[in-house]
Write a protein that holds these residues in place. Structure first.
Motif, PDB file in Angstrom:
ATOM      1  N   GLU A  66      97.525  14.671  44.528  1.00 32.58           N
ATOM      2  CA  GLU A  66      96.346  15.735  43.910  1.00 32.58           C
ATOM      3  C   GLU A  66      97.173  17.070  43.454  1.00 32.58           C
ATOM      4  O   GLU A  66      96.948  17.584  42.364  1.00 32.58           O
ATOM      5  CB  GLU A  66      95.431  15.728  44.769  1.00 32.58           C
ATOM      6  N   LYS A  67      97.792  17.633  44.564  1.00 31.79           N
ATOM      7  CA  LYS A  67      98.427  19.003  44.379  1.00 31.79           C
ATOM      8  C   LYS A  67      99.663  18.855  43.184  1.00 31.79           C
ATOM      9  O   LYS A  67      99.567  19.624  42.484  1.00 31.79           O
ATOM     10  CB  LYS A  67      98.993  19.440  45.363  1.00 31.79           C
ATOM     11  N   THR A  68     100.303  17.772  43.162  1.00 30.35           N
ATOM     12  CA  THR A  68     101.510  17.703  42.233  1.00 30.35           C
ATOM     13  C   THR A  68     100.713  17.721  40.781  1.00 30.35           C
ATOM     14  O   THR A  68     101.167  18.171  39.776  1.00 30.35           O
ATOM     15  CB  THR A  68     102.314  16.330  42.428  1.00 30.35           C
ATOM     16  N   LYS A  69      99.728  16.774  40.759  1.00 27.06           N
ATOM     17  CA  LYS A  69      98.778  16.540  39.540  1.00 27.06           C
ATOM     18  C   LYS A  69      98.633  17.852  38.965  1.00 27.06           C
ATOM     19  O   LYS A  69      98.455  18.177  37.783  1.00 27.06           O
ATOM     20  CB  LYS A  69      97.732  15.528  39.725  1.00 27.06           C
ATOM     21  N   GLU A  70      97.735  18.698  39.659  1.00 30.19           N
ATOM     22  CA  GLU A  70      97.369  19.772  39.274  1.00 30.19           C
ATOM     23  C   GLU A  70      98.566  20.734  38.709  1.00 30.19           C
ATOM     24  O   GLU A  70      98.167  21.546  37.923  1.00 30.19           O
ATOM     25  CB  GLU A  70      96.441  20.592  40.641  1.00 30.19           C
ATOM     26  N   GLN A  71      99.495  20.955  39.565  1.00 27.90           N
ATOM     27  CA  GLN A  71     100.877  21.415  39.050  1.00 27.90           C
ATOM     28  C   GLN A  71     101.033  21.294  37.689  1.00 27.90           C
ATOM     29  O   GLN A  71     101.478  21.990  37.010  1.00 27.90           O
ATOM     30  CB  GLN A  71     101.938  21.586  40.186  1.00 27.90           C
ATOM     31  N   ASP A  72     101.230  19.696  37.551  1.00 35.69           N
ATOM     32  CA  ASP A  72     101.703  19.071  36.139  1.00 35.69           C
ATOM     33  C   ASP A  72     100.863  19.728  35.137  1.00 35.69           C
ATOM     34  O   ASP A  72     101.314  19.960  34.194  1.00 35.69           O
ATOM     35  CB  ASP A  72     101.859  17.482  36.358  1.00 35.69           C
ATOM     36  N   ILE A  73      99.449  19.557  35.343  1.00 38.38           N
ATOM     37  CA  ILE A  73      98.480  20.059  34.359  1.00 38.38           C
ATOM     38  C   ILE A  73      98.781  21.296  34.140  1.00 38.38           C
ATOM     39  O   ILE A  73      98.826  21.928  32.692  1.00 38.38           O
ATOM     40  CB  ILE A  73      97.118  19.868  34.880  1.00 38.38           C
ATOM     41  N   VAL A  74      98.962  22.428  35.098  1.00 33.91           N
ATOM     42  CA  VAL A  74      99.168  23.829  34.975  1.00 33.91           C
ATOM     43  C   VAL A  74     100.453  23.985  34.007  1.00 33.91           C
ATOM     44  O   VAL A  74     100.364  24.700  32.998  1.00 33.91           O
ATOM     45  CB  VAL A  74      99.211  24.433  35.989  1.00 33.91           C
ATOM     46  N   THR A  75     101.386  23.152  34.320  1.00 28.97           N
ATOM     47  CA  THR A  75     102.526  23.178  33.443  1.00 28.97           C
ATOM     48  C   THR A  75     102.437  22.806  32.115  1.00 28.97           C
ATOM     49  O   THR A  75     103.129  23.453  30.957  1.00 28.97           O
ATOM     50  CB  THR A  75     103.750  22.635  34.304  1.00 28.97           C
ATOM     51  N   LEU A  76     101.784  21.783  31.963  1.00 26.24           N
ATOM     52  CA  LEU A  76     101.404  21.264  30.542  1.00 26.24           C
ATOM     53  C   LEU A  76     100.714  22.008  29.880  1.00 26.24           C
ATOM     54  O   LEU A  76     101.133  22.499  28.767  1.00 26.24           O
ATOM     55  CB  LEU A  76     100.704  19.825  30.757  1.00 26.24           C
ATOM     56  N   LEU A  77      99.801  22.669  30.258  1.00 25.61           N
ATOM     57  CA  LEU A  77      98.974  23.647  29.527  1.00 25.61           C
ATOM     58  C   LEU A  77      99.860  24.887  29.338  1.00 25.61           C
ATOM     59  O   LEU A  77      99.489  25.646  28.117  1.00 25.61           O
ATOM     60  CB  LEU A  77      97.631  24.078  30.422  1.00 25.61           C
ATOM     61  N   HIS A  78     100.889  25.566  30.037  1.00 24.02           N
ATOM     62  CA  HIS A  78     101.451  26.602  29.875  1.00 24.02           C
ATOM     63  C   HIS A  78     102.242  26.308  28.676  1.00 24.02           C
ATOM     64  O   HIS A  78     102.549  27.175  27.739  1.00 24.02           O
ATOM     65  CB  HIS A  78     102.191  26.862  31.176  1.00 24.02           C
ATOM     66  N   LEU A  79     103.156  24.937  28.810  1.00 24.66           N
ATOM     67  CA  LEU A  79     104.084  24.421  27.554  1.00 24.66           C
ATOM     68  C   LEU A  79     103.157  24.383  26.258  1.00 24.66           C
ATOM     69  O   LEU A  79     103.644  24.783  25.322  1.00 24.66           O
ATOM     70  CB  LEU A  79     104.761  22.949  27.915  1.00 24.66           C
ATOM     71  N   MET A  80     101.980  24.053  26.243  1.00 17.85           N
ATOM     72  CA  MET A  80     101.260  23.879  25.136  1.00 17.85           C
ATOM     73  C   MET A  80     100.802  25.058  24.465  1.00 17.85           C
ATOM     74  O   MET A  80     101.007  25.576  23.436  1.00 17.85           O
ATOM     75  CB  MET A  80      99.873  23.014  25.422  1.00 17.85           C
ATOM     76  N   GLU A  81     100.530  26.312  25.443  1.00 16.86           N
ATOM     77  CA  GLU A  81     100.207  27.385  24.937  1.00 16.86           C
ATOM     78  C   GLU A  81     101.440  28.254  24.251  1.00 16.86           C
ATOM     79  O   GLU A  81     101.368  28.950  23.260  1.00 16.86           O
ATOM     80  CB  GLU A  81      99.903  28.488  26.259  1.00 16.86           C
ATOM     81  N   GLN A  82     102.561  27.741  25.025  1.00 18.69           N
ATOM     82  CA  GLN A  82     103.881  28.472  24.267  1.00 18.69           C
ATOM     83  C   GLN A  82     104.197  27.773  22.860  1.00 18.69           C
ATOM     84  O   GLN A  82     104.668  28.529  22.095  1.00 18.69           O
ATOM     85  CB  GLN A  82     105.059  27.886  25.184  1.00 18.69           C
ATOM     86  N   LYS A  83     103.858  26.690  22.637  1.00 24.38           N
ATOM     87  CA  LYS A  83     104.084  25.966  21.445  1.00 24.38           C
ATOM     88  C   LYS A  83     103.330  26.675  20.495  1.00 24.38           C
ATOM     89  O   LYS A  83     103.398  26.689  19.178  1.00 24.38           O
ATOM     90  CB  LYS A  83     103.576  24.495  21.604  1.00 24.38           C
ATOM     91  N   LEU A  84     101.937  26.950  20.819  1.00 25.83           N
ATOM     92  CA  LEU A  84     100.908  27.533  19.977  1.00 25.83           C
ATOM     93  C   LEU A  84     101.151  28.970  19.480  1.00 25.83           C
ATOM     94  O   LEU A  84     100.806  29.392  18.502  1.00 25.83           O
ATOM     95  CB  LEU A  84      99.599  27.396  20.564  1.00 25.83           C
ATOM     96  N   LYS A  85     101.972  29.829  20.381  1.00 28.13           N
ATOM     97  CA  LYS A  85     102.635  30.928  19.956  1.00 28.13           C
ATOM     98  C   LYS A  85     103.309  31.072  18.592  1.00 28.13           C
ATOM     99  O   LYS A  85     104.087  30.362  18.481  1.00 28.13           O
ATOM    100  CB  LYS A  85     103.013  31.657  21.229  1.00 28.13           C
TER     101      LYS A  85
END
Length: 50
Positions: A31-50
């Motif tokens: 569960e902790k790893t999943k949460e970290q993966d989601i945060v990382t994915l959201l961060h990468l998506m945010e970078q892509k949108l910039k």
């Protein structure tokens, strides 16, 4: 030690309890790893949108 049904049941219960505890710990790690993966994915998506 007598290998009575009660003794076998107690031993089985102890082993089952240990396995459930180990599974619970592993689930918490996942569960902790999943949460970290989601945060990382959201961060990468945010970078892509910039």
């Amino acid at each position: 030690m007598n290998d009575t049904p009660i003794t076998r049941l107690k031993n089985w219960h102890e082993e089952a309890s240990k396995k459930l505890t180990a599974l619970d710990s592993r689930l918490q790690e996942l569960e902790k790893t999943k949460e970290q993966d989601i945060v990382t994915l959201l961060h990468l998506m945010e970078q892509k949108l910039k």
